[in-house]
Design a protein around this motif. Structure first.
Motif, PDB file in Angstrom:
ATOM      1  N   UNK A  50       0.822  -1.046   0.099  1.00 22.80           N
ATOM      2  CA  UNK A  50       0.003   0.056   0.257  1.00 22.80           C
ATOM      3  C   UNK A  50       1.054   1.246   0.001  1.00 22.80           C
ATOM      4  N   UNK A  51       0.478   2.376  -0.708  1.00 24.51           N
ATOM      5  CA  UNK A  51       1.240   3.469  -0.809  1.00 24.51           C
ATOM      6  C   UNK A  51       0.086   4.480  -1.286  1.00 24.51           C
ATOM      7  N   UNK A  52       0.380   5.690  -1.060  1.00 24.97           N
ATOM      8  CA  UNK A  52      -0.327   6.909  -1.501  1.00 24.97           C
ATOM      9  C   UNK A  52      -0.845   6.740  -3.251  1.00 24.97           C
ATOM     10  N   UNK A  53       0.408   6.501  -3.722  1.00 22.85           N
ATOM     11  CA  UNK A  53      -0.080   6.102  -5.310  1.00 22.85           C
ATOM     12  C   UNK A  53      -0.943   5.226  -5.616  1.00 22.85           C
ATOM     13  N   UNK A  54      -0.822   3.910  -4.961  1.00 22.61           N
ATOM     14  CA  UNK A  54      -1.720   2.790  -5.184  1.00 22.61           C
ATOM     15  C   UNK A  54      -3.159   3.211  -4.912  1.00 22.61           C
ATOM     16  N   UNK A  55      -3.368   3.912  -3.451  1.00 22.77           N
ATOM     17  CA  UNK A  55      -4.750   4.382  -3.311  1.00 22.77           C
ATOM     18  C   UNK A  55      -5.372   5.489  -4.342  1.00 22.77           C
ATOM     19  N   UNK A  56      -4.517   6.234  -4.836  1.00 23.48           N
ATOM     20  CA  UNK A  56      -4.877   7.172  -5.966  1.00 23.48           C
ATOM     21  C   UNK A  56      -5.311   6.312  -7.388  1.00 23.48           C
ATOM     22  N   UNK A  57      -4.407   5.351  -7.616  1.00 24.39           N
ATOM     23  CA  UNK A  57      -4.842   4.330  -8.709  1.00 24.39           C
ATOM     24  C   UNK A  57      -6.257   3.760  -8.601  1.00 24.39           C
ATOM     25  N   UNK A  58      -6.544   3.213  -7.188  1.00 25.27           N
ATOM     26  CA  UNK A  58      -7.561   2.508  -6.803  1.00 25.27           C
ATOM     27  C   UNK A  58      -8.803   3.547  -6.977  1.00 25.27           C
ATOM     28  N   UNK A  59      -8.494   4.777  -6.434  1.00 23.40           N
ATOM     29  CA  UNK A  59      -9.533   6.113  -6.962  1.00 23.40           C
ATOM     30  C   UNK A  59      -9.822   6.092  -8.364  1.00 23.40           C
ATOM     31  N   UNK A  60      -8.742   6.223  -9.236  1.00 22.86           N
ATOM     32  CA  UNK A  60      -9.088   6.213 -10.480  1.00 22.86           C
ATOM     33  C   UNK A  60      -9.921   5.169 -11.065  1.00 22.86           C
ATOM     34  N   UNK A  61      -9.537   3.800 -10.708  1.00 22.91           N
ATOM     35  CA  UNK A  61     -10.312   2.718 -11.031  1.00 22.91           C
ATOM     36  C   UNK A  61     -11.889   2.904 -10.699  1.00 22.91           C
ATOM     37  N   UNK A  62     -12.168   3.140  -9.542  1.00 20.17           N
ATOM     38  CA  UNK A  62     -13.452   3.360  -9.048  1.00 20.17           C
ATOM     39  C   UNK A  62     -14.289   4.362  -9.676  1.00 20.17           C
ATOM     40  N   UNK A  63     -13.272   5.522 -10.292  1.00 15.53           N
ATOM     41  CA  UNK A  63     -13.967   6.624 -11.011  1.00 15.53           C
ATOM     42  C   UNK A  63     -14.174   6.249 -12.455  1.00 15.53           C
ATOM     43  N   UNK A  64     -13.799   5.081 -12.849  1.00 13.04           N
ATOM     44  CA  UNK A  64     -14.200   4.780 -14.010  1.00 13.04           C
ATOM     45  C   UNK A  64     -12.932   4.876 -15.203  1.00 13.04           C
ATOM     46  N   UNK A  65     -11.831   4.784 -14.639  1.00 10.73           N
ATOM     47  CA  UNK A  65     -10.697   5.282 -15.453  1.00 10.73           C
ATOM     48  C   UNK A  65     -10.652   4.324 -16.860  1.00 10.73           C
ATOM     49  N   UNK A  66     -10.234   4.703 -17.991  1.00  8.28           N
ATOM     50  CA  UNK A  66     -10.355   4.214 -19.472  1.00  8.28           C
ATOM     51  C   UNK A  66      -8.898   3.423 -19.572  1.00  8.28           C
ATOM     52  N   UNK A  67      -8.983   2.100 -20.020  1.00  5.72           N
ATOM     53  CA  UNK A  67      -7.833   1.593 -20.322  1.00  5.72           C
ATOM     54  C   UNK A  67      -7.885   0.609 -21.538  1.00  5.72           C
ATOM     55  N   UNK A  68      -6.930   0.218 -22.255  1.00  7.10           N
ATOM     56  CA  UNK A  68      -7.017  -0.233 -23.453  1.00  7.10           C
ATOM     57  C   UNK A  68      -7.464  -1.817 -23.076  1.00  7.10           C
ATOM     58  N   UNK A  69      -8.703  -2.153 -23.758  1.00  4.42           N
ATOM     59  CA  UNK A  69      -9.289  -3.389 -23.514  1.00  4.42           C
ATOM     60  C   UNK A  69      -8.459  -4.608 -23.608  1.00  4.42           C
ATOM     61  N   UNK A  70      -7.519  -4.798 -24.675  1.00  5.45           N
ATOM     62  CA  UNK A  70      -6.863  -6.107 -25.008  1.00  5.45           C
ATOM     63  C   UNK A  70      -5.930  -6.040 -23.759  1.00  5.45           C
ATOM     64  N   UNK A  71      -5.085  -4.851 -23.589  1.00  2.00           N
ATOM     65  CA  UNK A  71      -4.218  -4.926 -22.419  1.00  2.00           C
ATOM     66  C   UNK A  71      -4.749  -5.361 -21.020  1.00  2.00           C
ATOM     67  N   UNK A  72      -5.935  -4.871 -20.696  1.00  2.00           N
ATOM     68  CA  UNK A  72      -6.767  -5.141 -19.576  1.00  2.00           C
ATOM     69  C   UNK A  72      -7.037  -6.760 -19.523  1.00  2.00           C
TER      70      UNK A  72
END
Length: 97
Positions: A45-67
């Motif tokens: 756990x880190x602040x950066x990881x928690x920010x990434x989790x917030x991005x995920x929960x806010x609907x961050x867009x990623x490339x489907x094939x990589x995901x």
């Protein structure tokens, strides 16, 4: 043994392969741990990881094939870990004649 001035590592755990796949795309590599028969993803756990989790929960867009590939890779690691555990369990069983 841990010294008094050392702090315990903070971890974030999840059973969610999609969340773990997203974090993997963001550069966070989980360890897999068996907790009472369930395989969980464990991240430092880190602040950066928690920010990434917030991005995920806010609907961050990623490339489907990589995901999809990230999720398949994580699930493959789970299956390998379970298979190794099953093989060890079978080796410990007494053999019947």
């Amino acid at each position: 043994m841990r010294k008094n001035n050392e702090q315990a590592e903070k971890v974030y755990t999840t059973l969610d392969a999609y969340q773990a796949g997203f974090l993997t795309l963001r550069g966070y590599v989980p360890r897999l741990a068996d907790q009472s028969g369930k395989i969980v993803f464990v991240f430092t756990q880190s602040d950066d990881l928690l920010h990434a989790l917030a991005d995920y929960n806010d609907g961050a867009v990623v490339e489907a094939a990589r995901f999809a590939f990230a999720i398949k890779t994580l699930k493959s690691q789970i299956h390998s870990m379970r298979k190794e555990k099953d093989n060890l369990w079978q080796k410990d069983m007494p053999q019947t004649p």
